[in-house]
Scaffold this active site. Structure first.
Site, PDB file in Angstrom:
ATOM      1  N   GLU A 194     -15.837  24.428 -11.067  1.00 34.71           N
ATOM      2  CA  GLU A 194     -16.532  25.715 -11.236  1.00 34.71           C
ATOM      3  C   GLU A 194     -17.216  26.213  -9.965  1.00 34.71           C
ATOM      4  OE1 GLU A 194     -16.663  23.200 -13.384  1.00 34.71           O
ATOM      5  OE2 GLU A 194     -15.936  24.019 -15.290  1.00 34.71           O
ATOM      6  N   HIS A 234     -20.396  17.611 -21.941  1.00 35.96           N
ATOM      7  CA  HIS A 234     -18.981  17.977 -21.885  1.00 35.96           C
ATOM      8  C   HIS A 234     -18.453  18.109 -20.466  1.00 35.96           C
ATOM      9  CE1 HIS A 234     -19.285  22.224 -20.470  1.00 35.96           C
ATOM     10  NE2 HIS A 234     -20.528  21.979 -20.767  1.00 35.96           N
ATOM     11  N   ARG A 283     -16.688  18.111 -17.050  1.00 35.59           N
ATOM     12  CA  ARG A 283     -15.461  17.483 -16.563  1.00 35.59           C
ATOM     13  C   ARG A 283     -15.765  16.398 -15.526  1.00 35.59           C
ATOM     14  NH1 ARG A 283     -10.018  19.569 -16.340  1.00 35.59           N
ATOM     15  NH2 ARG A 283     -10.658  21.451 -17.401  1.00 35.59           N
ATOM     16  N   GLU A 322     -23.505  36.947 -13.587  1.00 35.05           N
ATOM     17  CA  GLU A 322     -24.010  35.593 -13.254  1.00 35.05           C
ATOM     18  C   GLU A 322     -23.430  35.145 -11.905  1.00 35.05           C
ATOM     19  OE1 GLU A 322     -23.012  31.709 -15.098  1.00 35.05           O
ATOM     20  OE2 GLU A 322     -24.887  31.937 -16.180  1.00 35.05           O
ATOM     21  N   ASP A 335     -17.984  31.120 -14.027  1.00 40.97           N
ATOM     22  CA  ASP A 335     -17.286  30.233 -13.097  1.00 40.97           C
ATOM     23  C   ASP A 335     -16.045  29.561 -13.673  1.00 40.97           C
ATOM     24  OD1 ASP A 335     -18.312  28.476 -14.933  1.00 40.97           O
ATOM     25  OD2 ASP A 335     -19.815  27.599 -13.607  1.00 40.97           O
ATOM     26  N   HIS A 359     -18.620  18.129 -28.317  1.00 37.61           N
ATOM     27  CA  HIS A 359     -17.657  19.094 -27.769  1.00 37.61           C
ATOM     28  C   HIS A 359     -16.247  18.705 -28.221  1.00 37.61           C
ATOM     29  CE1 HIS A 359     -15.580  21.535 -24.711  1.00 37.61           C
ATOM     30  NE2 HIS A 359     -16.714  22.185 -24.573  1.00 37.61           N
TER      31      HIS A 359
HETATM   32  N1  UDP Z   1     -23.609  25.930 -27.793  1.00 38.22           N
HETATM   33  C1  UDP Z   1     -23.300  26.267 -29.098  1.00 38.22           C
HETATM   34  N2  UDP Z   1     -22.959  25.257 -29.971  1.00 38.22           N
HETATM   35  C2  UDP Z   1     -22.927  23.953 -29.595  1.00 38.22           C
HETATM   36  C3  UDP Z   1     -23.245  23.624 -28.260  1.00 38.22           C
HETATM   37  C4  UDP Z   1     -23.586  24.642 -27.383  1.00 38.22           C
HETATM   38  O1  UDP Z   1     -23.316  27.440 -29.485  1.00 38.22           O
HETATM   39  O2  UDP Z   1     -22.623  23.103 -30.435  1.00 38.22           O
HETATM   40  C5  UDP Z   1     -23.925  27.014 -26.862  1.00 38.22           C
HETATM   41  C6  UDP Z   1     -25.247  26.879 -26.151  1.00 38.22           C
HETATM   42  O3  UDP Z   1     -26.258  27.549 -26.841  1.00 38.22           O
HETATM   43  C7  UDP Z   1     -25.002  27.522 -24.798  1.00 38.22           C
HETATM   44  C8  UDP Z   1     -23.515  27.368 -24.608  1.00 38.22           C
HETATM   45  O4  UDP Z   1     -22.960  27.003 -25.850  1.00 38.22           O
HETATM   46  O5  UDP Z   1     -25.296  28.895 -24.831  1.00 38.22           O
HETATM   47  C9  UDP Z   1     -23.257  26.305 -23.581  1.00 38.22           C
HETATM   48  O6  UDP Z   1     -21.936  26.019 -23.549  1.00 38.22           O
HETATM   49  P1  UDP Z   1     -21.356  24.715 -22.887  1.00 38.22           P
HETATM   50  O7  UDP Z   1     -22.413  23.666 -22.819  1.00 38.22           O
HETATM   51  O8  UDP Z   1     -20.088  24.406 -23.594  1.00 38.22           O
HETATM   52  O9  UDP Z   1     -20.940  25.230 -21.430  1.00 38.22           O
HETATM   53  P2  UDP Z   1     -21.739  25.439 -20.071  1.00 38.22           P
HETATM   54  O10 UDP Z   1     -22.943  26.250 -20.354  1.00 38.22           O
HETATM   55  O11 UDP Z   1     -22.057  24.081 -19.520  1.00 38.22           O
HETATM   56  O12 UDP Z   1     -20.768  26.169 -19.202  1.00 38.22           O
END
Ligand code: UDP
Length: 373
Positions: free
Chosen positions: A134, A215, A217, A120, A98, A247
């Site tokens: 998103e 993190h 927005r 997804e 997204d 983040h």
């Molecule tokens: N993740 C990582 N290191 C971190 C924090 C998260 O590798 O310090 C991984 C986590 O395992 C997951 C992904 O990043 O697979 C999630 O990313 P994020 O939370 O940034 O984005 P979202 O999933 O909300 O789009």
């Protein structure tokens, strides 16, 4: 049969995590010529994933800029990705999830009448401002895609409700489970990949670990401050330690560093690479998060997740009982976390390994669909 040329496009950490298993599958399969284009909407945290997964992009647009606006980013993505498509002339474009990168990749492919495979597909919160932007990015991709790889029956049903042709919708599972299984095996083969938390583990020996990420927005401003306040209040307990990879977004850093630096049992740390994040998931008692991906990984590992959002486009973890929506009210976050920490029955009711999101074979299914569609 001539091999199909697949251009896989991504730009952020979560997309890279969810697409590297497919990149591996396409690379190993004679039915395909695989090309990778990264926008680098994220830079360092994207590169962390590319490195561990051994994925080398064929194109890198290197688009991350400080204080980038959504329209500036989208404009640069559209023209940059369009140029790559003109050069590569792929048979299919693959995008995931997204993000602005995924939405722009789908749109640029549509302008060239190149079919799009959406990995997804079909997640919906029903609220175009949560998650923002998103929810709409994902809907735009859903309008364009010719192949919709829905992680669950729920997401497949959301697409058919929107009149997407059911013949183009396939329940494949979520590739994040492929990624998690892959990284767990890698750590098993090479434990030193995930020993970087040893100092923190020693410092907090005897305490239960609560993992925190934030993190979103739509939480910038008041939401993040409430989350920081909740973490600060939970840190008053001496039987837990909170480990918080912060983040890189400056909006997140300013709030969290200001509110939490110097607290004895809070470790504010740099973003972890994927093996170390898997280690954090493994050692934690529970996760507090507003992340999408963590809502999928934690249930797979039987770790309760308190989701610090008002709504979620991933209801499966909540229905399965391993995740709970707690919003961004500090009182509620603190009360729910304390309940799980103090009430064994409440904790074990949530701490059941359950995998609504997939079986680890999603990438193989998507590759077969790309070969046959
Ligand atoms: N993740 C990582 N290191 C971190 C924090 C998260 O590798 O310090 C991984 C986590 O395992 C997951 C992904 O990043 O697979 C999630 O990313 P994020 O939370 O940034 O984005 P979202 O999933 O909300 O789009």
């Amino acid at each position: 049969m001539t091999a199909r040329k697949i251009l896989t496009i991504f730009g952020t950490r979560p997309e890279a995590i969810k697409l590297f298993p497919l990149a591996h599958a396409l690379d190993a399969d004679e039915r395909f010529v695989s090309r990778i284009c990264v926008s680098a909407q994220h830079r360092d945290i994207l590169d962390q994933v590319l490195q561990i997964a051994g994925v080398v992009p064929d194109h890198d647009l290197n688009l991350m800029r400080p204080d980038q606006t959504l329209d500036g980013l989208t404009a640069a993505l559209l023209t940059g990705l369009g140029k790559v498509m003109d050069e590569e002339k792929p048979d299919w474009v693959v995008v995931q999830g997204d993000t602005a990168t995924a939405m722009s990749g789908a749109l640029a492919a549509y302008y060239r009448q190149i079919p799009v495979c959406h990995v997804e597909a079909g997640l919906r919160s029903g609220n175009i401002y949560h998650p923002w932007p998103e929810e709409v990015n994902r809907k735009v991709i859903g309008t364009i895609a010719r192949l919709h790889c829905a992680p669950t029956e729920t997401s497949a049903a959301a697409l058919t409700r929107e009149n997407v042709d059911p013949a183009t919708v396939h329940v494949t599972g979520n590739t994040i489970i492929d990624a998690l299984q892959w990284v767990t095996k890698r750590i098993g083969d090479e434990p030193s990949l995930a020993t970087g938390l040893a100092d923190i583990e020693a410092r907090f020996a005897g305490k239960r670990i609560v993992g925190v990420t934030s993190h979103r927005r739509e939480n910038f401003g008041g939401g993040l401050e409430a989350i920081a306040d909740a973490v600060r209040r939970l840190a008053a307990r001496d039987d837990i330690a909170l480990v918080f990879p912060v983040h890189p977004n400056p909006n997140v850093r300013a709030v969290m560093n200001g509110a939490l630096e110097g607290l004895n049992n809070v470790a504010l740390i740099e973003p972890l690479d994927y093996p170390h994040f898997a280690r954090l998931l493994d050692i934690c008692t529970l996760m507090l998060t507003d992340s999408g991906g963590v809502q999928e990984e934690a249930p797979a590992l039987g770790k309760p997740v308190l989701v610090m959002r008002e709504t979620t486009e991933r209801p499966e973890g909540i229905e399965a009982g391993t995740a709970k929506l707690v919003g961004t009210d500090a009182d509620v976050i603190v009360a729910e976390a304390n309940r799980l920490l103090d009430d064994e029955a409440a904790y074990s009711a949530m701490a059941r390994a359950h995998n609504p999101f997939g079986d680890g074979n999603s990438s193989a299914r998507i590759a077969d669909l790309l070969a046959s569609s």
